[in-house]
Enzyme design. Structure first.
Site, PDB file in Angstrom:
ATOM      1  N   CYS A 161       0.805  -1.230   0.000  1.00 17.66           N
ATOM      2  CA  CYS A 161       0.000   0.000   0.000  1.00 17.66           C
ATOM      3  C   CYS A 161       0.831   1.270   0.000  1.00 17.66           C
ATOM      4  O   CYS A 161       0.313   2.348  -0.259  1.00 17.66           O
ATOM      5  CB  CYS A 161      -0.945   0.007   1.196  1.00 17.66           C
ATOM      6  SG  CYS A 161      -2.256  -1.177   0.970  1.00 17.66           S
TER       7      CYS A 161
HETATM    8  N1  CO8 Z   1     -19.344  -9.583   8.053  1.00 21.11           N
HETATM    9  C1  CO8 Z   1     -19.693  -9.787   9.358  1.00 21.11           C
HETATM   10  N2  CO8 Z   1     -18.802  -9.963  10.349  1.00 21.11           N
HETATM   11  C2  CO8 Z   1     -17.498  -9.935  10.011  1.00 21.11           C
HETATM   12  C3  CO8 Z   1     -17.064  -9.730   8.687  1.00 21.11           C
HETATM   13  C4  CO8 Z   1     -18.046  -9.563   7.680  1.00 21.11           C
HETATM   14  N3  CO8 Z   1     -17.715  -9.359   6.403  1.00 21.11           N
HETATM   15  N4  CO8 Z   1     -15.726  -9.736   8.664  1.00 21.11           N
HETATM   16  C5  CO8 Z   1     -15.317  -9.945   9.922  1.00 21.11           C
HETATM   17  N5  CO8 Z   1     -16.382 -10.083  10.742  1.00 21.11           N
HETATM   18  C6  CO8 Z   1     -16.382 -10.383  12.181  1.00 21.11           C
HETATM   19  C7  CO8 Z   1     -15.043 -10.915  12.635  1.00 21.11           C
HETATM   20  O1  CO8 Z   1     -14.896 -12.284  12.309  1.00 21.11           O
HETATM   21  C8  CO8 Z   1     -15.134 -10.673  14.122  1.00 21.11           C
HETATM   22  O2  CO8 Z   1     -15.962 -11.650  14.703  1.00 21.11           O
HETATM   23  P1  CO8 Z   1     -15.609 -12.232  16.156  1.00 21.11           P
HETATM   24  O3  CO8 Z   1     -15.684 -11.039  17.076  1.00 21.11           O
HETATM   25  O4  CO8 Z   1     -16.677 -13.233  16.365  1.00 21.11           O
HETATM   26  O5  CO8 Z   1     -14.211 -12.794  16.064  1.00 21.11           O
HETATM   27  C9  CO8 Z   1     -15.875  -9.346  14.209  1.00 21.11           C
HETATM   28  O6  CO8 Z   1     -16.574  -9.198  12.948  1.00 21.11           O
HETATM   29  C10 CO8 Z   1     -14.961  -8.163  14.392  1.00 21.11           C
HETATM   30  O7  CO8 Z   1     -13.882  -8.310  13.480  1.00 21.11           O
HETATM   31  P2  CO8 Z   1     -12.641  -7.350  13.459  1.00 21.11           P
HETATM   32  O8  CO8 Z   1     -12.198  -7.072  14.858  1.00 21.11           O
HETATM   33  O9  CO8 Z   1     -11.650  -7.909  12.493  1.00 21.11           O
HETATM   34  O10 CO8 Z   1     -13.334  -6.041  12.847  1.00 21.11           O
HETATM   35  P3  CO8 Z   1     -12.727  -4.633  12.663  1.00 21.11           P
HETATM   36  O11 CO8 Z   1     -13.668  -3.661  13.230  1.00 21.11           O
HETATM   37  O12 CO8 Z   1     -11.296  -4.549  13.071  1.00 21.11           O
HETATM   38  O13 CO8 Z   1     -12.790  -4.428  11.059  1.00 21.11           O
HETATM   39  C11 CO8 Z   1     -11.247  -4.426   9.203  1.00 21.11           C
HETATM   40  C12 CO8 Z   1     -12.061  -5.282  10.191  1.00 21.11           C
HETATM   41  C13 CO8 Z   1     -12.235  -3.629   8.371  1.00 21.11           C
HETATM   42  C14 CO8 Z   1     -10.427  -5.330   8.319  1.00 21.11           C
HETATM   43  C15 CO8 Z   1     -10.348  -3.448  10.002  1.00 21.11           C
HETATM   44  O14 CO8 Z   1      -9.676  -4.129  11.030  1.00 21.11           O
HETATM   45  C16 CO8 Z   1      -9.316  -2.751   9.141  1.00 21.11           C
HETATM   46  O15 CO8 Z   1      -9.623  -2.111   8.170  1.00 21.11           O
HETATM   47  N6  CO8 Z   1      -8.086  -2.789   9.570  1.00 21.11           N
HETATM   48  C17 CO8 Z   1      -7.014  -2.074   8.874  1.00 21.11           C
HETATM   49  C18 CO8 Z   1      -6.382  -3.017   7.946  1.00 21.11           C
HETATM   50  C19 CO8 Z   1      -5.479  -2.333   6.981  1.00 21.11           C
HETATM   51  O16 CO8 Z   1      -5.342  -1.152   6.896  1.00 21.11           O
HETATM   52  N7  CO8 Z   1      -4.860  -3.134   6.223  1.00 21.11           N
HETATM   53  C20 CO8 Z   1      -4.047  -2.679   5.175  1.00 21.11           C
HETATM   54  C21 CO8 Z   1      -4.204  -3.690   4.152  1.00 21.11           C
HETATM   55  S1  CO8 Z   1      -3.907  -3.098   2.622  1.00 21.11           S
HETATM   56  C22 CO8 Z   1      -2.219  -3.242   2.255  1.00 21.11           C
HETATM   57  O17 CO8 Z   1      -1.340  -3.125   3.026  1.00 21.11           O
HETATM   58  C23 CO8 Z   1      -1.902  -3.590   0.867  1.00 21.11           C
HETATM   59  C24 CO8 Z   1      -1.848  -5.043   0.710  1.00 21.11           C
HETATM   60  C25 CO8 Z   1      -1.727  -5.363  -0.735  1.00 21.11           C
HETATM   61  C26 CO8 Z   1      -3.025  -5.284  -1.486  1.00 21.11           C
HETATM   62  C27 CO8 Z   1      -3.760  -6.564  -1.441  1.00 21.11           C
HETATM   63  C28 CO8 Z   1      -4.679  -6.716  -2.596  1.00 21.11           C
HETATM   64  C29 CO8 Z   1      -5.495  -7.959  -2.509  1.00 21.11           C
END
Ligand code: CO8
Length: 378
Positions: A161
Site C-alpha cells: 500500500c
Molecule cells: N461480516 C460480518 N462480520 C465480520 C465480517 C463480515 N464481512 N468480517 C469480519 N467479521 C467479524 C469478525 O470475524 C469478528 O468476529 P468475532 O468477534 O466473532 O471474532 C468481528 O466481525 C470483528 O472483526 P474485526 O475485529 O476484524 O473487525 P474490525 O472492526 O477490526 O474491522 C477491518 C475489520 C475492516 C479489516 C479493520 O480491522 C481494518 O480495516 N483494519 C485495517 C487493515 C489495513 O489497513 N490493512 C491494510 C491492508 S492493505 C495493504 O497493506 C496492501 C496489501 C496489498 C493489497 C492486497 C490486494 C489484494
C-alpha cells in the site's frame, strides 16, 4: 527525509483510470452468503465432527460500519459473484499483446501527461509501483515506456500500500540528483485477483484502479495546477500481520500455489491498532522537520484502507476530529485500492486548494510501510 533544497521539484499532473464494473456490498454479501450456506450444507458432517470450520455469514452493516466501504470498482465483475468460481475471470492475452496491467497503466498515464502538458518526449523515466505486478519480467514499466514511446528507463517496484509514495520518493530523489528530468510514476492496481472471496473477513476490502503522477523540476513545469514537494519521508518495520505468500518458489515447494496463504490475508484489527500511531507519528515528525505544524495543513490525502483508521490517524495528529473536507474519502466507492488510494484522493480533491496551501500525501500498509510527501500548492 529531504528538505526543500534547489532544484525545486513539483507534481505537475495526475490521472486515474476507473473500471466500469462496480460491485456493491449488497451484491457481494448476497453472493458470499449463498456460497457459505452451500459450503456449510455440503460439508455438514465434517463441520459437525469438528473436522472443518463452518463458514460464518457476512453482513453489509458490518462492512460499512467497520470500514466505510460501500462499493468497489473491479477490472471485471465476471466470476466474482459466481458461487462456483469466487474469483474474477480475466481474459487471457498473448505475449505479443499489451498486458492488462500495462494497458490500465497507460490509461492513467495518458491522463496525467495531459494534465501536466507533457508528451512522451518530455519524460525520461517510468516507475510502476504497486502491490503486485502480473509477471516478474520484463518490467511492466518498460512495457509502458515502449507503448508510450518514452526514452530513458523504467522499472517496477513493490511496497504494497505504500508503493505509490515510495515510488514518488524515488522519482523525487532522481530529479533532485539530476539523473532524470521528468518522471512518470504509475500505480496500476489489480487487486481482485489476490482477494480470497471465500473469506468473509477479507472479501469486501479491495477494488481495482490505476493512478499516475507526473513529477518534474519546477523550471520545466507549465501546468496550471502544480504542487512543490517540500520533503519526503519513509519508514518500514517488519510485520507478518498483512501478508501474501504468492511467489516464484511455489513451483518448487510442492505446496498449493493457489492456497489460502498465497492470497492476501491479514490480522486487520492488529494492523489497525499498530499502524495508525506509526502513520500519525511519521507525519508529525515530517512536518516538524520542515518547520510546520499539523494545523498548517489544509488537506491530508491519506491511504484509503479504513475510514475509522483515517479519522483516528488525524485525531492523533491534530488532537481533535476534523471536517471530512480535510481528509477526503474515496473508500466508500473505490474500497481499498492498495497504493493507488492516496493518489486517487489527491487527484479528486486538490483543485480547490489555493496558492500556498499545504497538503500531505500519506500511505501506510503491509511491510509495515509508511510514506509521506509534504506539498505546497503553487
Ligand atoms: N461480516 C460480518 N462480520 C465480520 C465480517 C463480515 N464481512 N468480517 C469480519 N467479521 C467479524 C469478525 O470475524 C469478528 O468476529 P468475532 O468477534 O466473532 O471474532 C468481528 O466481525 C470483528 O472483526 P474485526 O475485529 O476484524 O473487525 P474490525 O472492526 O477490526 O474491522 C477491518 C475489520 C475492516 C479489516 C479493520 O480491522 C481494518 O480495516 N483494519 C485495517 C487493515 C489495513 O489497513 N490493512 C491494510 C491492508 S492493505 C495493504 O497493506 C496492501 C496489501 C496489498 C493489497 C492486497 C490486494 C489484494
Amino acid at each position: 527525509m529531504t528538505a526543500s533544497l534547489s532544484p525545486r521539484i513539483v507534481i505537475s499532473g495526475s490521472g486515474i483510470w476507473t473500471p466500469t464494473d462496480v460491485i456493491t456490498n449488497e451484491e457481494l454479501v448476497e453472493s458470499y452468503n449463498t456460497y457459505a450456506e452451500k459450503f456449510n450444507s455440503d460439508h455438514a458432517a465434517d463441520i459437525a465432527s469438528g473436522k472443518i470450520k463452518e463458514k460464518p455469514l457476512s453482513s453489509v452493516r458490518f462492512i460499512e460500519k467497520s470500514s466505510g466501504i460501500k462499493a468497489r470498482y473491479v477490472y471485471t465483475k465476471e466470476g466474482i459473484l459466481d458461487i462456483n468460481r469466487m474469483r474474477p475471470k480475466f481474459p487471457e492475452r498473448k505475449e505479443e499483446e499489451l498486458s492488462i496491467q500495462a494497458e490500465i497503466g497507460v490509461f492513467a498515464a495518458r491522463k496525467a501527461m495531459a494534465a501536466a502538458g507533457k508528451t512522451a518526449a518530455d519524460i525520461d523515466a517510468v516507475i510502476v509501483a504497486g502491490a503486485y505486478t502480473q509477471r516478474a519480467y520484463p518490467a511492466i514499466a518498460i512495457e509502458i515506456q515502449h507503448e508510450l514511446g518514452i526514452n530513458g528507463f523504467g522499472f517496477d517496484m513493490l511496497v504494497a500500500c505504500s508503493a505509490a509514495t515510495f515510488g514518488l520518493h524515488r522519482a523525487y530523489d532522481s530529479l533532485k540528483s539530476g539523473s532524470t528530468k521528468c518522471v512518470l510514476a504509475i500505480n496500476p492496481e489489480l487487486n481482485t485477483p489476490q482477494v480470497n472471496f471465500c473469506d468473509r473477513d477479507n472479501h469486501f476490502i479491495f477494488g481495482d484502479v490505476s493512478a499516475a503522477v507526473i513529477m518534474e523540476r519546477a523550471e520545466t513545469c507549465t501546468s496550471p495546477n502544480s504542487y512543490e514537494i517540500l520533503g519526503t519521508k519513509a519508514l518500514t518495520q517488519f510485520s507478518s500481520n498483512i501478508r501474501s505468500n504468492f511467489g516464484h518458489l511455489s513451483y518448487v515447494t510442492d505446496d498449493d500455489p493457489f492456497g489460502e496463504d498465497k492470497l492476501f490475508h491479514q490480522s486487520g484489527r492488529i494492523v489497525f491498532k499498530e499502524v495508525s500511531p506509526i502513520a500519525a507519528k511519521l507525519m508529525s515528525e515530517h512536518l516538524a522537520i520542515l518547520g510546520l505544524k499539523p494545523e498548517d495543513v489544509k488537506r491530508f490525502w491519506l491511504h484509503q484502507a479504513n475510514i475509522n483508521m483515517n479519522n483516528m490517524v488525524v485525531k492523533e495528529l491534530l488532537g481533535k476530529d476534523v471536517d471530512e473536507k480535510v481528509i477526503p474519502t474515496i473508500l466508500d466507492r473505490y474500497a481499498n485500492t492498495a497504493s493507488a488510494g492516496s493518489i486517487i484522493a489527491f487527484h479528486l480533491y486538490n483543485n480547490d486548494l489555493k496558492k500556498g496551501d499545504l497538503g500531505v500525501i500519506c500511505s501506510f500498509g503491509a511491510g509495515y510501510s509508511v510514506g509521506s510527501l509534504v506539498l505546497r500548492k503553487r
